[in-house]
Design an enzyme around this catalytic site. Structure first.
Site, PDB file in Angstrom:
ATOM      1  N   GLU A 124       0.860  -1.191   0.000  1.00 22.95           N
ATOM      2  CA  GLU A 124       0.000   0.000   0.000  1.00 22.95           C
ATOM      3  C   GLU A 124       0.889   1.231   0.000  1.00 22.95           C
ATOM      4  O   GLU A 124       2.106   1.133   0.193  1.00 22.95           O
ATOM      5  CB  GLU A 124      -0.948  -0.001   1.211  1.00 22.95           C
ATOM      6  CG  GLU A 124      -2.144  -0.928   1.019  1.00 22.95           C
ATOM      7  CD  GLU A 124      -3.117  -0.927   2.186  1.00 22.95           C
ATOM      8  OE1 GLU A 124      -2.908  -0.184   3.163  1.00 22.95           O
ATOM      9  OE2 GLU A 124      -4.087  -1.700   2.113  1.00 22.95           O
ATOM     10  N   HIS A 241      -9.165   9.945   3.152  1.00 18.20           N
ATOM     11  CA  HIS A 241      -8.829   8.857   2.230  1.00 18.20           C
ATOM     12  C   HIS A 241      -9.077   9.355   0.808  1.00 18.20           C
ATOM     13  O   HIS A 241     -10.115   9.957   0.540  1.00 18.20           O
ATOM     14  CB  HIS A 241      -9.674   7.622   2.526  1.00 18.20           C
ATOM     15  CG  HIS A 241      -9.105   6.370   1.929  1.00 18.20           C
ATOM     16  ND1 HIS A 241      -9.116   6.127   0.578  1.00 18.20           N
ATOM     17  CD2 HIS A 241      -8.506   5.298   2.497  1.00 18.20           C
ATOM     18  CE1 HIS A 241      -8.545   4.952   0.343  1.00 18.20           C
ATOM     19  NE2 HIS A 241      -8.159   4.434   1.498  1.00 18.20           N
ATOM     20  N   ARG A 287      -0.835   9.045   1.236  1.00 12.37           N
ATOM     21  CA  ARG A 287      -2.270   9.277   1.162  1.00 12.37           C
ATOM     22  C   ARG A 287      -2.646  10.760   1.109  1.00 12.37           C
ATOM     23  O   ARG A 287      -3.532  11.166   0.362  1.00 12.37           O
ATOM     24  CB  ARG A 287      -2.878   8.632   2.409  1.00 12.37           C
ATOM     25  CG  ARG A 287      -4.309   8.296   2.301  1.00 12.37           C
ATOM     26  CD  ARG A 287      -4.698   7.436   3.466  1.00 12.37           C
ATOM     27  NE  ARG A 287      -4.637   6.030   3.122  1.00 12.37           N
ATOM     28  CZ  ARG A 287      -5.120   5.064   3.892  1.00 12.37           C
ATOM     29  NH1 ARG A 287      -5.688   5.360   5.050  1.00 12.37           N
ATOM     30  NH2 ARG A 287      -5.047   3.818   3.515  1.00 12.37           N
ATOM     31  N   HIS A 348     -11.478  10.065   6.940  1.00 13.72           N
ATOM     32  CA  HIS A 348     -11.303   8.616   7.125  1.00 13.72           C
ATOM     33  C   HIS A 348     -10.796   8.252   8.519  1.00 13.72           C
ATOM     34  O   HIS A 348     -11.254   7.270   9.108  1.00 13.72           O
ATOM     35  CB  HIS A 348     -10.320   8.128   6.067  1.00 13.72           C
ATOM     36  CG  HIS A 348     -10.067   6.656   6.067  1.00 13.72           C
ATOM     37  ND1 HIS A 348     -11.070   5.740   5.869  1.00 13.72           N
ATOM     38  CD2 HIS A 348      -8.922   5.941   6.223  1.00 13.72           C
ATOM     39  CE1 HIS A 348     -10.552   4.509   5.907  1.00 13.72           C
ATOM     40  NE2 HIS A 348      -9.257   4.609   6.140  1.00 13.72           N
ATOM     41  N   ARG A 383      -1.093   8.982   9.213  1.00 13.13           N
ATOM     42  CA  ARG A 383      -0.978   7.550   9.500  1.00 13.13           C
ATOM     43  C   ARG A 383      -0.546   6.769   8.271  1.00 13.13           C
ATOM     44  O   ARG A 383      -1.082   6.968   7.176  1.00 13.13           O
ATOM     45  CB  ARG A 383      -2.331   7.030   9.978  1.00 13.13           C
ATOM     46  CG  ARG A 383      -2.374   5.538  10.244  1.00 13.13           C
ATOM     47  CD  ARG A 383      -3.746   5.140  10.737  1.00 13.13           C
ATOM     48  NE  ARG A 383      -4.753   5.382   9.737  1.00 13.13           N
ATOM     49  CZ  ARG A 383      -5.283   4.449   8.961  1.00 13.13           C
ATOM     50  NH1 ARG A 383      -4.911   3.179   9.085  1.00 13.13           N
ATOM     51  NH2 ARG A 383      -6.215   4.748   8.083  1.00 13.13           N
TER      52      ARG A 383
END
Ligand code: FAD
Ligand code: SIN
Length: 551
Positions: A124, A241, A287, A348, A383
């Site tokens: 990811e 997100h 992200r 998110h 995060r």
């Protein structure tokens, strides 16, 4: 998977317990299992015990278990994603204890996906190794909750109180002695005593008009801890997100980052692949960068969405790898193997929350916190994807252990238990137009305290939020009104902290400030009730402490 049947309410009133655990997501369940070895545990949840963010987690759980990985690399990736604001010692705990917590889960029956007899580790964004374990393709949270719930239900010392909304923490002489609880069915309110209380109430995505979070994510734990005098930390850091389904008629259903990990591409509404213009890692950039790139493309093309494209991938692979996503999109008449999927960013995850140390202890003796409600320092300003399920396991277990040690010392046992009247001062009110306030708040936060903020948008948001905070100051008697009250208070803390931080870092992006305009950017924001209530001014509201710049 079969849904676990509802757990019956075994007691009309408060059963005796040594420990209260509030919340039955990954963090609460893991904590309860730990606590059950040392005393009687009462597990409280609002609504159904399976209704949590944990149950919906898709992409997977990050853990340094593959042959190409080790904890030092996981540590470096996590610190890098956190932009200098992680607590080094907390990240160390996460990555070092993570593998044991996952092996334990496997021993309890968790089935993570394998390829050729070996665990399948996915990639990811911002991970330098493939280290994401998944279950049934995109149903990782569901599998973890299934196993933890079954393990917890095997423990005779755990009792369950579903459909019980925790209203306030019962704090006496700065020690937490229990909680004030509302029975959602009968409307009764009562105080539950405990030697220690463990808060695992999850995040607050519902304060935003667009969120991947379930309706229950209203920030209750953060709000009640704040009212009880606990310190909230880093509240300005809200992760958006990049890819949630954008359809006027559907909630923003998450389209896992793992889709981009498997080769999914992002296109603007003209069909152009745009991510390389923003970051060398393209669609797998961190992200916050992907989310802001989408935002810019939407603005440049005057569109409400971009597209996620997997049509170049093998349809059979897509259906096998992302069965939940494939079937959910099909329900909205989008066959993702044939069509581009309209997506836009959505709130998110809360990096900030109730400040804890690495044992889960908060600033209030007797009150422990773990999971998304807590700010242990593992995420810093952003995060790393798939680190939060691991955080729930690692810090849930740790908080359970620390709460046990606290209870053994008997620190609060001689203090009196407050009554319902002590905790709910004044007559119960009813919020006029609660639904309208909830919706106005969500739109205000989305527009003014969202993915892109400015000093002036934040000044105007904080002014409106303090007016609403006065309107919800009194106690309320229903879950609906109490949630709106909590949302207003948490939203206000987010906006105040965002206004205080006059630089852009990680997920906190101020269009009016660059990354390094403010010296001391490695400070953490802190906010506590007294200063907000007495209105001592913004800078005194927030106390700061240098963050870790290692890594
Ligand atoms: P939750 O799982 O949210 O549980 C909170 C619990 O508290 C619930 O039981 C709730 O009912 C209860 N509660 C709340 N308020 C009260 C109250 N007042 N009284 C009583 N009970 C209360 N993270 C990853 O690491 N990997 C992923 O793949 C991933 N995918 C995600 C996908 C989605 C759609 C979402 C929303 C999140 C995802 N995340 C993922 C984030 C992760 O799921 C959450 O951060 C994590 O599960 C939070 O766990 P928790 O135990 O802290 O809280
Ligand atoms: C996802 O599957 O994209 C969510 C992962 C996460 O939030 O950690």
């Amino acid at each position: 998977m079969k849904r676990i049947e509802a757990i019956p309410l075994r007691h009309a009133r408060a059963p005796e317990a040594d420990f209260l655990v509030i919340g039955s997501g990954v963090a609460g369940l893991r904590a309860a299992i730990e606590l059950s070895r040392h005393g009687r545990v009462l597990m409280l949840t609002k609504g159904h015990p399976l209704e949590s963010s944990s149950s919906y987690a898709q992409g997977g759980v990050a853990v340094a278990l593959s042959e190409e990985d080790d904890v030092a690399i996981h540590l470096t990736d996590t610190l890098k994603a956190g932009h200098g604001l992680c607590r080094h010692e907390a990240v160390q705990v996460l990555v070092e204890e993570g593998p044991d917590r996952i092996q334990e889960l496997i021993a309890w029956g968790a089935r993570f996906d394998k390829i050729g007899g070996k665990f399948a580790f996915a990639r990811e964004a911002a991970h330098s190794r493939s280290r994401i374990l998944r279950a049934r393709g995109d149903a990782t949270g569901n599998e973890m909750v299934r196993v933890l719930m079954a393990q917890a239900r095997r423990q005779k010392t755990i009792q369950w109180l579903p459909h019980h909304f925790t209203i306030e923490l019962a704090v006496v002489e700065r020690v937490c002695r229990g909680a004030l609880v509302l029975d959602e069915v009968t409307g009764d309110r009562f105080v539950l005593p405990a030697s220690a209380v463990l808060l695992a109430t999850g995040g607050a995505g519902q304060v935003y008009a667009r969120t991947t979070n379930p309706p229950s994510a209203t920030g209750d734990g953060m709000a009640m801890a704040f009212r009880a005098g606990a310190i909230l930390e880093d509240m300005e850091f809200v992760q958006f997100h990049p890819t949630a389904l954008y359809l006027p008629s559907s909630p923003p259903f998450l389209l896992s980052e793992a889709i981009r990990g498997e080769g999914g591409q992002l296109r603007n509404i003209k069909g152009e692949l745009f991510m390389r213009r923003y970051h060398p890692a393209g669609a797998l950039a961190p992200r916050d960068i992907v989310a802001r790139a989408i935002w810019s493309e939407m603005a440049a093309t005057r569109s409400r969405h971009v597209y996620l494209d997997v049509t170049h991938l093998d349809p059979a692979f897509i259906k096998r790898r992302f069965p939940t996503i494939y079937s959910t999109c099909l329900r909205y008449d989008i066959d993702i193997t044939e069509e581009w999927i309209p997506v836009s960013p959505s709130a998110h995850y809360m990096m900030g929350g109730v400040k804890t140390d690495t044992t889960g202890a908060t600033s209030i003796p007797g009150l422990f916190a773990a999971g998304e409600v807590a700010c242990s320092g593992v995420h810093g300003a952003n995060r790393l994807a798939s680190n939060s399920l691991l955080e729930g396991l690692v810090f849930g277990a740790r908080a359970g252990l620390a709460a046990t040690a606290f209870a053994r010392r008997g620190a609060g046992s001689s203090l009196p238990l407050p009554s319902v009247r002590d905790l709910d001062e004044g007559p119960l009110g009813t919020l006029e137009d609660a639904d309208k306030l909830r919706s106005s708040l969500r739109r205000l936060m989305w527009g003014k305290v969202g993915l892109v903020r400015t000093g002036s948008s934040l000044v105007s948001a904080t002014a409106q939020l303090s007016r609403w905070a006065r309107a919800v100051a009194q106690p309320f008697g229903t879950r609906r009104d109490l949630e709106v009250k909590n949302m207003v208070q948490v939203a206000r803390c987010i906006a105040e902290a965002a206004l205080w931080r006059e630089n852009s870092v990680g997920a906190h992006y101020r269009a009016d400030a660059s990354e390094l305009t403010r010296s001391g950017w490695s400070q953490h924001s802190r906010i506590e009730q007294e200063t907000l209530v007495t209105g001592l001014g913004r800078l005194r509201t927030l106390r700061a402490e240098a963050g870790s710049r290692k890594g």
